[in-house]
Design a protein around this motif. Sequence first.
Motif, PDB file in Angstrom:
ATOM      1  N   ASP A 130      38.593  78.575  82.528  1.00 37.67           N
ATOM      2  CA  ASP A 130      37.768  78.274  81.367  1.00 37.67           C
ATOM      3  C   ASP A 130      37.213  79.572  80.803  1.00 37.67           C
ATOM      4  O   ASP A 130      36.909  80.515  81.550  1.00 37.67           O
ATOM      5  CB  ASP A 130      36.612  77.339  81.755  1.00 37.67           C
ATOM      6  N   TYR A 131      37.102  79.629  79.488  1.00 32.74           N
ATOM      7  CA  TYR A 131      36.566  80.812  78.804  1.00 32.74           C
ATOM      8  C   TYR A 131      35.357  80.375  77.990  1.00 32.74           C
ATOM      9  O   TYR A 131      35.463  80.065  76.792  1.00 32.74           O
ATOM     10  CB  TYR A 131      37.641  81.439  77.905  1.00 32.74           C
ATOM     11  N   PRO A 132      34.187  80.326  78.622  1.00 33.20           N
ATOM     12  CA  PRO A 132      33.008  79.782  77.949  1.00 33.20           C
ATOM     13  C   PRO A 132      32.555  80.597  76.748  1.00 33.20           C
ATOM     14  O   PRO A 132      31.847  80.076  75.885  1.00 33.20           O
ATOM     15  CB  PRO A 132      31.943  79.788  79.053  1.00 33.20           C
ATOM     16  N   ALA A 133      32.944  81.887  76.683  1.00 37.38           N
ATOM     17  CA  ALA A 133      32.553  82.708  75.536  1.00 37.38           C
ATOM     18  C   ALA A 133      33.524  82.560  74.374  1.00 37.38           C
ATOM     19  O   ALA A 133      33.287  83.112  73.294  1.00 37.38           O
ATOM     20  CB  ALA A 133      32.463  84.189  75.950  1.00 37.38           C
ATOM     21  N   HIS A 134      34.636  81.850  74.589  1.00 35.05           N
ATOM     22  CA  HIS A 134      35.633  81.569  73.550  1.00 35.05           C
ATOM     23  C   HIS A 134      36.173  82.869  72.928  1.00 35.05           C
ATOM     24  O   HIS A 134      36.935  83.572  73.549  1.00 35.05           O
ATOM     25  CB  HIS A 134      35.066  80.607  72.519  1.00 35.05           C
ATOM     26  N   ASP A 135      35.776  83.209  71.699  1.00 43.14           N
ATOM     27  CA  ASP A 135      36.351  84.386  71.039  1.00 43.14           C
ATOM     28  C   ASP A 135      35.613  85.680  71.381  1.00 43.14           C
ATOM     29  O   ASP A 135      36.109  86.767  71.053  1.00 43.14           O
ATOM     30  CB  ASP A 135      36.354  84.189  69.521  1.00 43.14           C
ATOM     31  N   ILE A 136      34.464  85.598  72.022  1.00 42.34           N
ATOM     32  CA  ILE A 136      33.694  86.799  72.325  1.00 42.34           C
ATOM     33  C   ILE A 136      34.329  87.528  73.520  1.00 42.34           C
ATOM     34  O   ILE A 136      34.448  86.983  74.606  1.00 42.34           O
ATOM     35  CB  ILE A 136      32.220  86.464  72.631  1.00 42.34           C
ATOM     36  N   GLY A 137      34.734  88.758  73.276  1.00 41.14           N
ATOM     37  CA  GLY A 137      35.379  89.542  74.325  1.00 41.14           C
ATOM     38  C   GLY A 137      36.802  89.122  74.628  1.00 41.14           C
ATOM     39  O   GLY A 137      37.430  89.655  75.546  1.00 41.14           O
ATOM     40  N   ALA A 138      37.335  88.166  73.861  1.00 41.59           N
ATOM     41  CA  ALA A 138      38.662  87.629  74.168  1.00 41.59           C
ATOM     42  C   ALA A 138      39.734  88.705  74.155  1.00 41.59           C
ATOM     43  O   ALA A 138      40.676  88.663  74.955  1.00 41.59           O
ATOM     44  CB  ALA A 138      39.024  86.525  73.173  1.00 41.59           C
ATOM     45  N   ASN A 139      39.605  89.687  73.270  1.00 46.99           N
ATOM     46  CA  ASN A 139      40.645  90.701  73.137  1.00 46.99           C
ATOM     47  C   ASN A 139      40.741  91.623  74.338  1.00 46.99           C
ATOM     48  O   ASN A 139      41.770  92.274  74.541  1.00 46.99           O
ATOM     49  CB  ASN A 139      40.413  91.525  71.870  1.00 46.99           C
ATOM     50  N   ASP A 169      40.452  82.500  70.096  1.00 46.07           N
ATOM     51  CA  ASP A 169      39.708  81.807  71.140  1.00 46.07           C
ATOM     52  C   ASP A 169      40.537  81.861  72.419  1.00 46.07           C
ATOM     53  O   ASP A 169      41.654  81.329  72.464  1.00 46.07           O
ATOM     54  CB  ASP A 169      39.454  80.356  70.724  1.00 46.07           C
ATOM     55  N   ALA A 170      40.017  82.502  73.456  1.00 41.77           N
ATOM     56  CA  ALA A 170      40.771  82.637  74.705  1.00 41.77           C
ATOM     57  C   ALA A 170      41.072  81.294  75.346  1.00 41.77           C
ATOM     58  O   ALA A 170      42.005  81.182  76.152  1.00 41.77           O
ATOM     59  CB  ALA A 170      39.995  83.517  75.689  1.00 41.77           C
ATOM     60  N   SER A 171      40.307  80.257  74.989  1.00 38.12           N
ATOM     61  CA  SER A 171      40.575  78.927  75.519  1.00 38.12           C
ATOM     62  C   SER A 171      41.759  78.261  74.823  1.00 38.12           C
ATOM     63  O   SER A 171      42.314  77.289  75.335  1.00 38.12           O
ATOM     64  CB  SER A 171      39.335  78.028  75.354  1.00 38.12           C
ATOM     65  N   ASP A 172      42.136  78.783  73.664  1.00 36.01           N
ATOM     66  CA  ASP A 172      43.222  78.172  72.900  1.00 36.01           C
ATOM     67  C   ASP A 172      43.977  79.258  72.136  1.00 36.01           C
ATOM     68  O   ASP A 172      43.906  79.344  70.903  1.00 36.01           O
ATOM     69  CB  ASP A 172      42.643  77.135  71.927  1.00 36.01           C
ATOM     70  N   PRO A 173      44.715  80.106  72.863  1.00 36.28           N
ATOM     71  CA  PRO A 173      45.375  81.242  72.208  1.00 36.28           C
ATOM     72  C   PRO A 173      46.706  80.908  71.544  1.00 36.28           C
ATOM     73  O   PRO A 173      47.278  81.757  70.862  1.00 36.28           O
ATOM     74  CB  PRO A 173      45.601  82.207  73.375  1.00 36.28           C
ATOM     75  N   GLN A 174      47.190  79.686  71.709  1.00 36.43           N
ATOM     76  CA  GLN A 174      48.536  79.360  71.235  1.00 36.43           C
ATOM     77  C   GLN A 174      48.689  79.518  69.728  1.00 36.43           C
ATOM     78  O   GLN A 174      49.756  79.905  69.252  1.00 36.43           O
ATOM     79  CB  GLN A 174      48.916  77.923  71.631  1.00 36.43           C
ATOM     80  N   ASP A 175      47.645  79.225  68.976  1.00 35.01           N
ATOM     81  CA  ASP A 175      47.750  79.258  67.524  1.00 35.01           C
ATOM     82  C   ASP A 175      47.441  80.634  66.926  1.00 35.01           C
ATOM     83  O   ASP A 175      47.511  80.803  65.704  1.00 35.01           O
ATOM     84  CB  ASP A 175      46.808  78.223  66.902  1.00 35.01           C
TER      85      ASP A 175
END
Length: 606
Positions: A171-180, A291-297
């Motif tokens: 799980d990536y609770p921060a979503h897009d924060i720090g994802a890169n 969003d690291a939780s949903d990188p497919q798109d």
Amino acid sequence: MSSSRTRRPPRASRRGSAQFRLRIGFLMIAMVLSLFAARLVQLQGVDAKSYAAQAMAHSLVTVVLPAERGDILDRNGKPLAESVDGLMIVADPQQTRDKAPEIATFLARRLGLDYFDTLARLRQISCGTGDECRFQYLARRIPAAVATRVVDRAEKLGFEGLDTRRDPARDYPAHDIGANVVGFLGTPDPRKGVRPLAGFERSFDNRLAGTDGTSSYQVGKGVRIPLADSTLTKPVDGEDLHTTLDLDLDWYTARVLRQTVEDARAASGVAVVMDSRTGEILALADYPTYDASDPQDASKEDLGSRALSDIYEPGSVEKVLTVASLMDAGLVTPRTKILVPGELTDGQVHPIHDWFPHGDLPLTLAGVIAKSSNIGTVLASRKMPPRELVRYLRGFGLGDQKTDLGLAGESPGIIPSGPALTPQTKDRITFGQSLSVNAVQMTAAVNTIANGGVYVSPSLVEGSATTNRGEQVGTDHTVERRVVSKKAAHDTMLMMERVLDPEAGVAPGAAVPGYRVAGKTGTAQRVSSDCQCYDGSTTVSFAGFAPADNPRFTVYVVVQDPGISGAGGGSVGGPAFSKIMSFALNRYGIAPTGTKPSTLPVEWAR
């Protein structure tokens, strides 16, 4: 007359006597018994272990006990990536075979599984042991609520043979924060598990992944035999990875960057916040991101960190490195007088201009920085040989050297050398053209001025960690080296303060009320990958630190190809810098120093 006959003796039986036949029978029985005895000896004495092993193999089931992946945490222990309760979905092919097409269609729609692969598993006849297959993985690391809901729904539809087992999910609770920089995991493979595809997840997979365990036991007719032999190898959970990032500061930095890029109608942007004293990166934001939780798109170019992978010409931010080098070499002072013409043509294939038209300007070196004069910078640097300037810039961390943050995909910068390092090329290097950097490199270079002339290598990992390639990185491996004298760094800081002066400078919008701030704008032409030429697009940026006379944070904002008229480092990067720096100072309770800012003269009387 009487007659008499002679009697013949009786003939012997062709089958022999009864006693003979009995002996032959016993002999044959003895031979057969001997064969059985020999075979029995072979089975029980010679091949007993082999046959027992084969028998066990036919009824043995081995199940993976997944290890829990280590968390990726910010500097305060907040999770950027963590393992949460998850389940795997498994099948008993003996029960699913008859309705395999319907079940495969159901799972493909609910979980996005490959239909044909799932169908093959639901119909599996043998698991490689020769016995009927009773266990197949269908999906791994599914959130517990989702997996339970799917299996319950399958039962209501009359689909038998599906079950769940523990399998921690990511799980990536921060979503897009720090994802890169955090990265993400790929879609779990039913047999091989999950593969890390980017960021820390990939670079530190050996540390994070741990080692799966196994449980082996015997079954009969699909049911576990309670008292039969079994073996258990416990899983070893992965280790946590502690980063230097501050989640809250990173969140704010990302939001300011997004607004800045969108307002400027720009292609992309990055922002970096560094602890001036330690080199620790507190925030690193990219936009566009995902969003690291949903990188497919997400687009492929958005999945990595542009702050490390993209190189560009830094423009006028580089001027502070040039003047610091000149002062360290004793060639100039902040009050050095320079008569700046409106155009510089000597020895140039293409004349050098300033960003604003002017006649002859009597500027001090402080004025050259405050006004961001290309021509003035070139004239001030004419006494320094090209190779000497390049030596200084390499000391600042520029050129073909990586920052060693532990992330794959970093592009080192470029500084011309050899025959390519002509006096004309050196002139352009002095104001930030004809060389390339990545954003983290440039942040660390400017931070050298903030840190009193001492370069401190940037870090994204706390303590020490080893990458999959065997590189040891982290704050325990920080490298420090003196590049320029403390006085040269201090004098450069005083000149950078004049950049934000409402009267003398070009970036008053970068000021932080109540604090002394040192900064520098940057605007540079971009080289197109299509024509390998300047195509009219630009890179605009602002770098600086505060409090100027006792620096705690260095902030660098870069925006690529803004689409609004008049976009520059001061007008686009400056306000973003101000917001981010203000938040950082307040978050960490850094009080103003209470001292007066620089009043160095920017012009001289002719």
